[in-house]
Design a protein around this motif. Structure first.
Motif, short mmCIF file in Angstrom:
data_model
loop_
_atom_site.label_atom_id
_atom_site.label_comp_id
_atom_site.label_asym_id
_atom_site.label_seq_id
_atom_site.Cartn_x
_atom_site.Cartn_y
_atom_site.Cartn_z
N LEU A 153 46.35 44.84 36.86
CA LEU A 153 47.49 43.99 37.19
C LEU A 153 47.41 43.66 38.67
N MET A 154 47.29 42.38 39.00
CA MET A 154 47.23 41.95 40.40
C MET A 154 48.49 41.15 40.72
N PHE A 155 49.36 41.73 41.56
CA PHE A 155 50.61 41.08 41.96
C PHE A 155 50.37 40.36 43.29
N HIS B 161 44.31 41.31 33.72
CA HIS B 161 42.99 41.27 33.11
C HIS B 161 42.74 42.61 32.43
N PRO B 162 42.76 42.65 31.12
CA PRO B 162 42.68 43.93 30.40
C PRO B 162 41.26 44.45 30.27
N ALA B 163 41.16 45.75 30.01
CA ALA B 163 39.87 46.35 29.73
C ALA B 163 39.22 45.62 28.56
N ILE C 151 47.56 47.21 40.52
CA ILE C 151 47.75 48.45 39.77
C ILE C 151 46.70 48.47 38.67
N ASP C 152 45.79 49.42 38.76
CA ASP C 152 44.74 49.59 37.75
C ASP C 152 45.06 50.83 36.93
#
Length: 392
Positions: free
Chosen positions: A306-308, A330-332, A365-366
């Motif tokens: 998640l890139m904010f 961008h999901p795994a 947040i990864d």
């Protein structure tokens, strides 16, 4: 917290008699993690912190989630869910898994007193200002501040400016701390750390508030509960220890650069069980003569990203709807990277000496387990985002 602090009045030793001016004993409260085996704080209350006069249920709405199936990238516009409210009951859930819940709120009113009994919380202030009142004292916070609130610390958010305070919130099921590689065995920040103790702001003095029959909202594993206390919990005359709330501004993060593109862990600010938090800030571009100054294509084989975006994306990314306050998800299992025009334009600009600074501010947040979509993401996502990857 990685270092010791003492504030207000404390006796010369732990767990000895410490008396009030009227001769009565102050009441100790030990806030300890990992069953008295890790960081703790020792607080001295005027009244008993156990004096509960009523218990009621707090119904927390909007906790349902939807699997990201079929698996696809998402673009979420958080500013489309800016309904207002307070920083506790007004949260809108964006994503969650067994380790973390990510929410967004536009707080335009004071929150109730609150504590999370499941884990630490990270608040990121996108914009606005607020006074964070806590049982340890108060913090004045503003744009681009991270606020780390330890488990079970009673606090509330009070907006202080002419505009509401916009918050990205990560609720952990454990502790949130600086990465272990940044600190010594005794807890001091090391020389290679991108920030240090001087950058962290803790409360400056105790905060005493009078009051009777005071409600505190508590988030716990079974849901929510409201405790009504006989006396206001902000009656602490002093405390010491390693566990307390603090603020850290992302602009105090010192980026580490290299001759070629550096991977995201270079920008890591915090770690927690099951996820990490990165702070992307403006920094010098790479300096290898043949450097490609945008990320390579990468597959998140074991994490959702998640890139904010604190600021709108510039350059070639500006044409893809990534404005301030948006989240790229961008999901795994999804391979992503620069679009073709972004890659070529970046190389051309670098070769022409037109780019010296990457002016990006973002919080990433990864997570290491898949995230499911919260109601706020479903209500504010851009359904055309997948199409932007065609011919990338």
């Amino acid at each position: 917290m990685p270092f010791y602090r003492s504030l207000g009045q404390v006796p010369h030793k732990r767990h000895v008699q410490f008396r009030k001016p009227d001769g009565g004993l102050y009441r100790e409260e030990l806030m300890g993690t990992e069953g008295f085996s890790s960081d703790s704080a020792l607080l001295y209350h005027t009244y008993a912190p156990t004096d509960v006069v009523a218990v009621t249920t707090w119904d927390i709405d909007g906790r349902e989630t939807t699997p990201n199936h079929p698996l696809k990238p998402r673009l979420v516009h958080t500013h489309k869910v800016d309904e207002g409210g307070d920083a506790v009951t007004g949260r809108r859930l964006l994503a969650s898994n067994e380790d973390v819940r990510v929410s967004y709120v536009v707080a335009d009113q004071p929150s109730p007193l609150y504590r999370n009994a499941m884990g630490d919380e990270m608040y990121f202030v996108e914009s606005g200002t607020a006074r964070v009142e806590t049982v340890f004292g108060a913090l004045e916070v503003g744009p681009r501040d991270f606020v780390i609130m330890p488990t079970s610390a009673t606090h509330r958010w009070v907006p202080t400016g002419d505009e509401p305070v916009r918050l990205l919130i990560a609720e952990s099921n454990g502790g949130i701390r600086p990465p272990k590689r940044y600190v010594s065995k005794s807890g001091q920040f090391l020389e290679h750390s991108p920030y240090c103790e001087r950058d962290l702001r803790g409360p400056a003095e105790p905060l005493i508030v009078e009051g009777d029959d005071v409600d505190v909202y508590v988030r716990h594993r079974a849901g929510g509960t409201i405790y009504t206390y006989a006396h206001h919990p902000f009656d602490v005359v002093g405390w010491d220890g390693h566990l307390y709330p603090y603020a850290f501004n992302m602009d105090d993060y010192e980026p580490i650069i290299g001759r070629i593109h550096q991977p995201p862990p270079t920008f890591q600010a915090f770690e927690a069980p099951g996820f990490v938090i990165c702070s992307f800030v403006p920094h010098k571009v790479e300096y290898h003569p043949d450097a490609v100054i945008v990320p390579y294509n990468h597959a998140n084989v074991d994490s959702d990203e998640l890139m904010f975006y604190v600021d709108a994306a510039g350059g070639a990314r500006a044409g893809h709807g990534i404005d301030a306050g948006t989240i790229t998800w961008h999901p795994a299992g999804f391979i992503h990277g620069p679009h073709t025009n972004e890659l070529e334009m970046a190389v051309q600009a670098y070769n022409a000496g037109m780019i010296e600074i990457k002016n990006m501010r973002a919080v990433m947040i990864d997570t290491f387990r898949p995230l499911e979509l919260g109601e706020a993401s479903l209500a504010s996502e851009d359904s055309d985002y997948l199409a932007t990857w065609r011919n990338a």
